[in-house]
Design an enzyme around this catalytic site. Sequence first.
Site, mmCIF file in Angstrom:
data_model
loop_
_atom_site.group_PDB
_atom_site.id
_atom_site.type_symbol
_atom_site.label_atom_id
_atom_site.label_comp_id
_atom_site.label_asym_id
_atom_site.label_seq_id
_atom_site.Cartn_x
_atom_site.Cartn_y
_atom_site.Cartn_z
ATOM 1 N N LYS A 34 0.881 -1.175 0.000
ATOM 2 C CA LYS A 34 0.000 0.000 0.000
ATOM 3 C C LYS A 34 0.913 1.219 0.000
ATOM 4 O O LYS A 34 1.609 1.490 0.974
ATOM 5 C CB LYS A 34 -0.906 0.009 1.228
ATOM 6 C CG LYS A 34 -1.817 1.214 1.275
ATOM 7 C CD LYS A 34 -2.696 1.207 2.512
ATOM 8 C CE LYS A 34 -3.514 2.495 2.525
ATOM 9 N NZ LYS A 34 -3.216 3.342 3.679
ATOM 10 N N ALA A 73 -9.341 6.113 3.751
ATOM 11 C CA ALA A 73 -9.151 7.331 4.546
ATOM 12 C C ALA A 73 -10.425 8.164 4.646
ATOM 13 O O ALA A 73 -11.134 8.373 3.664
ATOM 14 C CB ALA A 73 -8.018 8.190 3.997
ATOM 15 N N ASN A 122 -9.206 2.272 9.587
ATOM 16 C CA ASN A 122 -8.426 1.961 10.774
ATOM 17 C C ASN A 122 -8.944 2.733 11.983
ATOM 18 O O ASN A 122 -9.511 2.172 12.911
ATOM 19 C CB ASN A 122 -6.946 2.279 10.518
ATOM 20 C CG ASN A 122 -6.015 1.783 11.613
ATOM 21 O OD1 ASN A 122 -4.828 1.632 11.394
ATOM 22 N ND2 ASN A 122 -6.503 1.512 12.814
ATOM 23 N N THR A 123 -8.776 4.066 11.960
ATOM 24 C CA THR A 123 -9.097 4.884 13.122
ATOM 25 C C THR A 123 -10.549 4.751 13.548
ATOM 26 O O THR A 123 -10.853 4.761 14.747
ATOM 27 C CB THR A 123 -8.775 6.363 12.819
ATOM 28 O OG1 THR A 123 -7.434 6.461 12.338
ATOM 29 C CG2 THR A 123 -8.922 7.209 14.063
#
Length: 257
Positions: free
Chosen positions: A96, A184, A206-207
Site C-alpha cells: 500500500k 481514509a 483503521n481509526t
Amino acid sequence: MLKLYDVEVGSRLLLGTARYPSPAVLAEAVRRAKTEIVTVSLRREAAGGKAGGAFFELIRELGVRVLPNTAGCHSVQEAVLTAKLARDVFRTDWIKLEVIGHHDTLQPDVFGLVEAARILSGEGFQVFPYTTDDLVVAEKLLDAGCRVLMPWCAPIGSAMGPVNPMALRAFRAHFPDVPLIVDAGVGRPSHAAAVMEYGYDAVLLNTAVAGAGDPAAMAEAFALAIDAGRIAHSAVPLEPRDMAVPSTPVIGKAVFS
C-alpha cells in the site's frame, strides 16, 4: 468475490492495525470484522523491538493476508526503500503505497506517488496507491502499472465521511473495470455503506474502528454496513426525484359523485 491482482477474497473490508488499545482488542476486531486483509506499517512495528515481534506473531496467528504500507513516508526514495524492506519482512509483493505531501491534511504527494508507483511496479510490486479523487492522477497511476486504485473520501483520521460524493461517483464511472477501494476519512458504518452504494469494491479503515468505544463491535458494524451497501448497489436503488411520486396505485379507487 473481490479480485485484487491475482488474489480473490471474500471480505470487502480491509482493516488497519494501528492504535488499538491492546493486541487482544485488535485480534477480536479482526475476528468480528471477518476481514481477510490487514494493513501493517513496517516503520511503526520495526521501531517496537520485541513488541513488534509479538505483533507479527499475532498477525500470523489470525491467518489474515498482510498488506504492508509505507505510512509516514514523505519522499519517493523513502517510500521505495520502505516497500523493499516490507517485501523482505513479509514476503509479499503487495504494497500500500503512501507518499505524504502535506503535514496538516496528510494529502498524498500525487507527483511523488506516481513516480514511486512506476518504480515499484517495474520491480515486481503489486501496488495499492493511496491517492486523491483526481481522475488525471488516477490515469497516470494506471499507466504506471497499478491495477487497483485507493482514493480517499476525506483526510486520514478525520472521520468526516464522503466530502465530495460527486467526485467519488465520477471516479467509479470513469474506471468501471478497476478495483476501487475507498481509503481514509471513513468515520461511521453509514459512510462505508454510502460509498459501497456508489459502486466501490471495498473499504479500508483503521481509526474509525481502533478509536471506537468498542472496537470489536464497531468492526462488526462496519462489516455489516459494507455488505449492505454492496447488496444495495447490486439491487439498483432508486435515484432521487425532484417531485413526489405516489406509491399507491389509483386504479380501482372509489369514485364519489
